[in-house]
Write an enzyme that holds these catalytic residues in place. Structure first.
Site, PDB file in Angstrom:
ATOM      1  N   HIS A   1      -3.710 -20.128  41.590  1.00  0.00           N
ATOM      2  CA  HIS A   1      -3.279 -18.888  42.247  1.00  0.00           C
ATOM      3  C   HIS A   1      -4.461 -18.036  42.710  1.00  0.00           C
ATOM      4  O   HIS A   1      -4.268 -17.071  43.445  1.00  0.00           O
ATOM      5  CB  HIS A   1      -2.389 -18.060  41.319  1.00  0.00           C
TER       6      HIS A   1
ATOM      7  N   ASP B   1       4.762 -27.485  34.578  1.00  0.00           N
ATOM      8  CA  ASP B   1       5.853 -26.522  34.415  1.00  0.00           C
ATOM      9  C   ASP B   1       7.062 -26.814  35.304  1.00  0.00           C
ATOM     10  O   ASP B   1       8.026 -26.047  35.291  1.00  0.00           O
ATOM     11  CB  ASP B   1       5.360 -25.077  34.614  1.00  0.00           C
TER      12      ASP B   1
HETATM   13 ZN   LIG Z   1       2.927 -22.771  37.430  1.00  0.00          ZN
END
Ligand SMILES: [Zn+2]
Length: 342
Positions: free
Chosen positions: A159, A283
């Site tokens: 990110h 995830d």
């Molecule tokens: Zn993630």
């Protein structure tokens, strides 16, 4: 497979994470890495500590002012009267208005920290820089002839933009690894299979055609990071056509994930890269606390098997994947699937 790991992440344990208006301890906890390490060790992989690769690899991706901010923010924050233990932003620049880089540390925190999920503690800089060394070390091992290496990075990185932290990440480890691979290869691909869009990686390479960025992730209409990850985002300028987003409907299972992966692979093969970085989030699993997608544990073996069959020198970079009893088994399944097909 070589597993690269440093224990210098353990002091980074963010206690301030705002989700739906409530402050809680971050999901991105040190135990994630120890569980992943235990799973890799139990499979018999060689665990290697990274060298200190210096400031060059991170400086090839991130801006000088951002690196200065990250390195100094915690100590400067302590000098503010009444400041919290961890640096947290409370004001942000507006992207549709002309903005001036602020002198104030509070202003700089808002400039460089995109959300409430990237607080900076005493040991964050140490952890982030060693996570980048882990990724760099894995990339150098692959440059030196290893078929593949696994960088057990914590904190994760995908990110993080050139100038901005967000979403538990500070330095973009996958981008740093890709830039290292560029030393030998004219073209490098990054394939991001974390359940969240690799927004920072997309942003870093948005105007470049030498690094193809491909991301499979939960549909940003319903999942963070919301503002990016949509299929129409394809790059700009020199990079036009060198970014591919494959958003997936909430609840997508193995077959749907593998179908999108086949589309990703068509694009990667056409790009003809010399090497590959996999932003390996776990995830997307059905029992991950985020519960966005529903990939099974055996599904990760199939996914990584397909990736191995691309036949490219490959750096696997750990991204997300949060605490559940399935976290270690998911990594074990992924590594087993890759090695069986490599
Ligand atoms: Zn993630």
């Amino acid at each position: 497979m070589q597993v690269i790991y440093s224990d210098r992440h353990t002091g980074h344990d963010p206690q301030q994470f705002i989700v739906r208006g409530r402050m809680k301890r971050s999901n991105e906890q040190p135990e994630r890495a120890t569980r992943l390490l235990d799973a890799a060790r139990a499979q018999g992989h060689t665990v290697v500590a990274p060298d200190d690769h210096g400031s060059g690899p991170r400086a090839a991706i991130h801006t000088p002012r951002y690196l200065r901010f990250l390195e100094t923010a915690w100590e400067r924050w302590q000098e503010l009267e009444g400041a919290s233990e961890e640096v947290m932003p409370n004001v942000h620049p507006f992207p549709d208005q002309p903005c001036t880089y602020p002198d104030s540390l509070v202003g700089q925190a808002g400039w460089h920290m995109g959300d409430m999920a990237c607080s900076i503690g005493r040991h964050t800089w140490e952890a982030a820089t060693w996570s980048a060394h882990v990724a760099t070390h894995a990339a150098r091992a692959v440059l030196d002839g290893e078929r593949a290496a696994y960088a057990l990075c914590r904190p994760p990185g995908h990110h993080a933009y050139a100038d901005r932290a967000n979403g538990f990440t500070y330095l973009n480890n996958a981008a740093i690894a890709a830039q290292q691979l560029r030393r030998r290869h004219d073209r490098v691909a990054i394939l991001d299979i974390d359940v969240h869009h690799g927004n920072g990686t997309q942003g870093i390479f948005w105007r470049r055609r030498d690094v193809l960025t491909v991301s499979l992730h939960a549909d940003p209409h319903v999942c963070t990071p919301f503002f990016t990850g949509h299929a129409h985002e394809i790059g700009e300028g020199e990079g036009l056509g060198y970014n591919l987003n494959l958003p997936l409907a909430r609840g997508t299972q193995d077959e749907g994930f593998l179908a999108a992966l086949a589309t990703a692979h068509d694009t990667i093969r056409a790009f003809a890269p010399g090497a590959l970085v996999v932003a390996l989030g776990l995830d997307a699993h059905e029992n991950d606390p985020y519960r966005m997608l529903a990939v099974s544990t055996p599904g990760f073996a199939r996914v990584l098997g397909e990736i191995a069959r691309l036949g490219l020198p490959t750096v696997l970079v750990q991204e997300g994947g949060y605490l559940s009893d399935d976290l270690g088994p998911n990594l074990a399944s992924a590594l087993r699937g890759f090695e069986a097909a490599a």
